[in-house]
Design a protein around this motif. Structure first.
Motif, PDB file in Angstrom:
ATOM      1  N   HIS A 104      32.154  31.364  33.033  1.00 36.31           N
ATOM      2  CA  HIS A 104      31.502  32.681  32.963  1.00 36.31           C
ATOM      3  C   HIS A 104      31.534  33.187  31.521  1.00 36.31           C
ATOM      4  CE1 HIS A 104      31.559  33.478  37.397  1.00 36.31           C
ATOM      5  NE2 HIS A 104      32.562  32.612  37.347  1.00 36.31           N
ATOM      6  N   HIS A 105      30.482  33.896  31.118  1.00 36.79           N
ATOM      7  CA  HIS A 105      30.449  34.492  29.786  1.00 36.79           C
ATOM      8  C   HIS A 105      30.852  35.958  29.872  1.00 36.79           C
ATOM      9  CE1 HIS A 105      28.144  35.662  25.895  1.00 36.79           C
ATOM     10  NE2 HIS A 105      29.387  35.330  25.628  1.00 36.79           N
ATOM     11  N   LEU A 106      32.001  36.278  29.308  1.00 39.32           N
ATOM     12  CA  LEU A 106      32.498  37.657  29.208  1.00 39.32           C
ATOM     13  C   LEU A 106      32.495  38.367  30.565  1.00 39.32           C
ATOM     14  CD1 LEU A 106      30.764  38.632  25.830  1.00 39.32           C
ATOM     15  CD2 LEU A 106      33.052  37.691  26.168  1.00 39.32           C
ATOM     16  N   GLY A 107      32.769  37.572  31.612  1.00 39.44           N
ATOM     17  CA  GLY A 107      32.880  38.134  32.957  1.00 39.44           C
ATOM     18  C   GLY A 107      31.556  38.536  33.564  1.00 39.44           C
ATOM     19  N   VAL A 108      30.423  38.173  32.913  1.00 33.53           N
ATOM     20  CA  VAL A 108      29.117  38.647  33.354  1.00 33.53           C
ATOM     21  C   VAL A 108      28.181  37.487  33.716  1.00 33.53           C
ATOM     22  CG1 VAL A 108      27.041  39.957  32.711  1.00 33.53           C
ATOM     23  CG2 VAL A 108      29.299  40.798  32.033  1.00 33.53           C
ATOM     24  N   CYS A 157      41.459  45.674  26.428  1.00 36.13           N
ATOM     25  CA  CYS A 157      42.346  45.291  27.544  1.00 36.13           C
ATOM     26  C   CYS A 157      42.826  43.854  27.351  1.00 36.13           C
ATOM     27  CB  CYS A 157      41.588  45.416  28.856  1.00 36.13           C
ATOM     28  SG  CYS A 157      42.438  44.704  30.273  1.00 36.13           S
ATOM     29  N   ALA A 158      44.143  43.643  27.463  1.00 37.71           N
ATOM     30  CA  ALA A 158      44.701  42.306  27.215  1.00 37.71           C
ATOM     31  C   ALA A 158      44.324  41.294  28.296  1.00 37.71           C
ATOM     32  CB  ALA A 158      46.217  42.403  27.046  1.00 37.71           C
ATOM     33  N   PRO A 159      44.531  41.577  29.582  1.00 39.63           N
ATOM     34  CA  PRO A 159      44.098  40.599  30.593  1.00 39.63           C
ATOM     35  C   PRO A 159      42.586  40.387  30.591  1.00 39.63           C
ATOM     36  CG  PRO A 159      45.649  42.170  31.552  1.00 39.63           C
ATOM     37  CD  PRO A 159      45.280  42.693  30.195  1.00 39.63           C
ATOM     38  N   GLY A 160      41.821  41.443  30.306  1.00 40.76           N
ATOM     39  CA  GLY A 160      40.370  41.297  30.229  1.00 40.76           C
ATOM     40  C   GLY A 160      39.968  40.374  29.088  1.00 40.76           C
ATOM     41  N   SER A 161      40.606  40.553  27.928  1.00 39.15           N
ATOM     42  CA  SER A 161      40.308  39.691  26.777  1.00 39.15           C
ATOM     43  C   SER A 161      40.707  38.247  27.062  1.00 39.15           C
ATOM     44  CB  SER A 161      41.055  40.196  25.537  1.00 39.15           C
ATOM     45  OG  SER A 161      40.657  41.518  25.223  1.00 39.15           O
ATOM     46  N   ALA A 162      41.839  38.071  27.764  1.00 41.78           N
ATOM     47  CA  ALA A 162      42.301  36.708  28.072  1.00 41.78           C
ATOM     48  C   ALA A 162      41.324  36.015  29.014  1.00 41.78           C
ATOM     49  CB  ALA A 162      43.703  36.763  28.675  1.00 41.78           C
ATOM     50  N   ALA A 163      40.851  36.734  30.034  1.00 41.80           N
ATOM     51  CA  ALA A 163      39.885  36.148  30.968  1.00 41.80           C
ATOM     52  C   ALA A 163      38.590  35.796  30.243  1.00 41.80           C
ATOM     53  CB  ALA A 163      39.605  37.119  32.121  1.00 41.80           C
ATOM     54  N   ASN A 164      38.151  36.675  29.339  1.00 40.78           N
ATOM     55  CA  ASN A 164      36.926  36.399  28.581  1.00 40.78           C
ATOM     56  C   ASN A 164      37.086  35.140  27.730  1.00 40.78           C
ATOM     57  OD1 ASN A 164      35.653  38.593  29.650  1.00 40.78           O
ATOM     58  ND2 ASN A 164      35.639  39.816  27.780  1.00 40.78           N
ATOM     59  N   GLY A 165      38.250  35.000  27.093  1.00 44.31           N
ATOM     60  CA  GLY A 165      38.486  33.825  26.253  1.00 44.31           C
ATOM     61  C   GLY A 165      38.512  32.537  27.063  1.00 44.31           C
ATOM     62  N   ALA A 166      39.007  32.635  28.305  1.00 43.14           N
ATOM     63  CA  ALA A 166      39.113  31.453  29.164  1.00 43.14           C
ATOM     64  C   ALA A 166      37.814  31.154  29.902  1.00 43.14           C
ATOM     65  CB  ALA A 166      40.246  31.651  30.176  1.00 43.14           C
ATOM     66  N   GLY A 167      36.854  32.101  29.861  1.00 46.41           N
ATOM     67  CA  GLY A 167      35.584  31.888  30.556  1.00 46.41           C
ATOM     68  C   GLY A 167      35.699  32.027  32.064  1.00 46.41           C
ATOM     69  N   THR A 168      36.639  32.876  32.503  1.00 48.79           N
ATOM     70  CA  THR A 168      36.847  33.081  33.941  1.00 48.79           C
ATOM     71  C   THR A 168      36.609  34.546  34.302  1.00 48.79           C
ATOM     72  OG1 THR A 168      39.185  33.707  33.774  1.00 48.79           O
ATOM     73  CG2 THR A 168      38.686  31.346  33.863  1.00 48.79           C
ATOM     74  N   LEU A 169      36.642  34.835  35.599  1.00 50.43           N
ATOM     75  CA  LEU A 169      36.683  36.223  36.040  1.00 50.43           C
ATOM     76  C   LEU A 169      38.133  36.716  35.916  1.00 50.43           C
ATOM     77  CD1 LEU A 169      34.259  36.191  39.110  1.00 50.43           C
ATOM     78  CD2 LEU A 169      33.772  36.612  36.693  1.00 50.43           C
ATOM     79  N   MET A 170      38.385  37.971  36.244  1.00 51.56           N
ATOM     80  CA  MET A 170      39.698  38.580  36.013  1.00 51.56           C
ATOM     81  C   MET A 170      40.820  37.888  36.787  1.00 51.56           C
ATOM     82  SD  MET A 170      40.260  41.022  33.862  1.00 51.56           S
ATOM     83  CE  MET A 170      41.065  42.596  34.183  1.00 51.56           C
ATOM     84  N   GLY A 177      41.152  34.805  37.166  1.00 56.11           N
ATOM     85  CA  GLY A 177      41.327  33.455  36.637  1.00 56.11           C
ATOM     86  C   GLY A 177      40.405  32.429  37.266  1.00 56.11           C
ATOM     87  N   GLY A 178      39.581  32.862  38.223  1.00 53.77           N
ATOM     88  CA  GLY A 178      38.725  31.928  38.946  1.00 53.77           C
ATOM     89  C   GLY A 178      37.326  31.817  38.375  1.00 53.77           C
ATOM     90  N   ILE A 179      36.638  30.769  38.841  1.00 63.07           N
ATOM     91  CA  ILE A 179      35.254  30.495  38.447  1.00 63.07           C
ATOM     92  C   ILE A 179      34.432  30.410  39.719  1.00 63.07           C
ATOM     93  CG2 ILE A 179      33.756  28.669  37.524  1.00 63.07           C
ATOM     94  CD1 ILE A 179      35.900  28.133  35.419  1.00 63.07           C
ATOM     95  N   ARG A 180      33.308  31.110  39.748  1.00 65.13           N
ATOM     96  CA  ARG A 180      32.453  31.123  40.943  1.00 65.13           C
ATOM     97  C   ARG A 180      31.188  30.279  40.751  1.00 65.13           C
ATOM     98  NH1 ARG A 180      36.592  32.479  42.002  1.00 65.13           N
ATOM     99  NH2 ARG A 180      37.433  34.595  42.166  1.00 65.13           N
TER     100      ARG A 180
END
Ligand SMILES: [Zn+2]
Ligand SMILES: [Zn+2]
Length: 363
Positions: free
Chosen positions: A138-142, A110-123, A125-128
């Motif tokens: 975040h690492h790989l959304g997890v 998934c392109a948006p999923g890969s982009a979020a993973n590369g940026a270290g964010t959730l889908m 674009g945010g950081i919690r």
């Protein structure tokens, strides 16, 4: 809320990690889940080579980052279709479900999923995550090396309550990646042979999944003889070091070591009409040396597979059914259970190549 988690601050520190201490277990603040997100209490998390790859710099990610991507836990909050109390498996590539890649049924990430993973964010674009008021990626959304995580709904798959946390955690990375490569790409037929090169957690999951097929011969290849012993104990029919395997030819060969020499070995073991499937993540500058002739003259192919070319919501239930039927003893992948505070020693064991899967168990 306050959580405890293992944060990587500096990439590429020297080994042994137990001395250089790349990961620091500390208190962090976790924001409440946003729309379409869940608060998950982590029950179990596995140490995977993809975590080590961030620690040693082979996969460049932003820091500070709370690592961990193979995990399972219980939904505690969040406004989604999943009820509080539901056990979920984390998957390390969220699927938006609507991009062109998502229309390929898992063959393309998934392109948006890969982009979020590369940026270290959730889908979204945010950081919690914050530590002392500073954002933590975040690492790989997890970010599963923590007591709790906030994740996008599209990063999790619900599993029935009878699937234990350790099994559930392994389904999300090792089994989905290694087993998915067998089910979705290798597709061995009765009478065929599957060779797995590299018997860490992902490779061992691939062998277990191949063994779940009737009348399929399974061969394990690794440099570490302890891993060959372990593979034989799991029912693998033959095991070899790379040097010993020279005369082996198979239709389906899976490379799960993430090393160029292992991929060259895997290509060499692939017989006429066969498929070499590579799931390991080598260094970005890694190169291989192979003769292209055999691919043409013998009708062979080389296929890359990320996340086992899986659609997690489709494939995790398939693995659960195999596990329930006693045909996929996922528990056998666990080589040790460690505490969160031992995470740097765990990374050393991963780097040494001696561990299959080390699991962090949370209370
Ligand atoms: Zn992984
Ligand atoms: Zn997508």
């Amino acid at each position: 809320m306050k959580i405890r988690g293992a944060v990587l601050d500096r990439i590429g520190l020297p080994r042994p990690y137990v001395q250089s201490g790349p990961l620091t277990v500390s208190d962090l603040d976790l924001a409440a889940p946003g729309p379409g997100e869940l608060l998950v209490r982590i029950e179990a998390a596995g140490l995977c080579h993809s975590d080590l790859s961030v620690v040693d710099g082979n996969r460049v990610r932003p820091v500070p980052m709370l690592l961990g991507h193979e995990a399972a836990g219980i939904v505690e909050a969040g406004d989604t279709d999943l009820p509080v109390g539901q056990r979920v498996v984390m998957t390390f590539l969220p699927r938006c479900g609507s991009c062109p890649a998502c229309a390929t049924d898992g063959l393309t990430p998934c392109a948006p999923g890969s982009a979020a993973n590369g940026a270290g964010t959730l889908m979204d674009g945010g950081i919690r995550l914050t530590r002392d008021g500073e954002p933590v990626f975040h690492h790989l959304g997890v970010s599963g090396f923590a007591t709790y995580a906030v994740v996008d709904r599209r990063s999790v798959v619900p599993v029935p309550a009878d699937v234990p946390p350790v099994v559930a955690s392994l389904l999300g990375c090792a089994v989905l990646t290694g087993g998915g490569a067998v089910l979705n790409v290798g597709k061995p037929q009765p009478g065929q042979t599957v060779v797995v090169v590299g018997l860490g957690g992902v490779g061992m999951a691939a062998t277990l999944t191949a063994l779940a097929h009737d009348d399929v011969r399974v061969i394990g290849v690794d440099q570490v003889t302890d891993k060959l012993d372990r593979a034989r104990a799991l029912g693998v029919h033959e095991t070899y070091t790379p040097e010993q395997a020279a005369d082996v030819k198979a239709t389906v060969v899976i490379e799960a070591a993430g090393h160029p020499a292992a991929l060259e070995t895997a290509i060499g073991l692939t017989g006429p009409g066969g498929r070499t499937i590579t799931v390991g993540l080598p260094r970005p500058d890694a190169r291989i040396s192979v003769s292209p002739l055999g691919f043409v003259a013998e009708g062979r192919s080389l296929i890359g597979s990320y996340l086992g070319s899986a659609v997690p919501a489709r494939d995790i239930p398939r693995f659960v059914e195999l596990w329930r039927a006693g045909r996929l003893p996922v528990e056998q992948l666990v080589s040790s259970t460690i505490s969160l505070d031992d995470i740097n020693a765990g990374m050393d064991a991963l780097a040494d190549g001696t561990a299959v899967r080390q699991i962090i168990a949370f209370d």
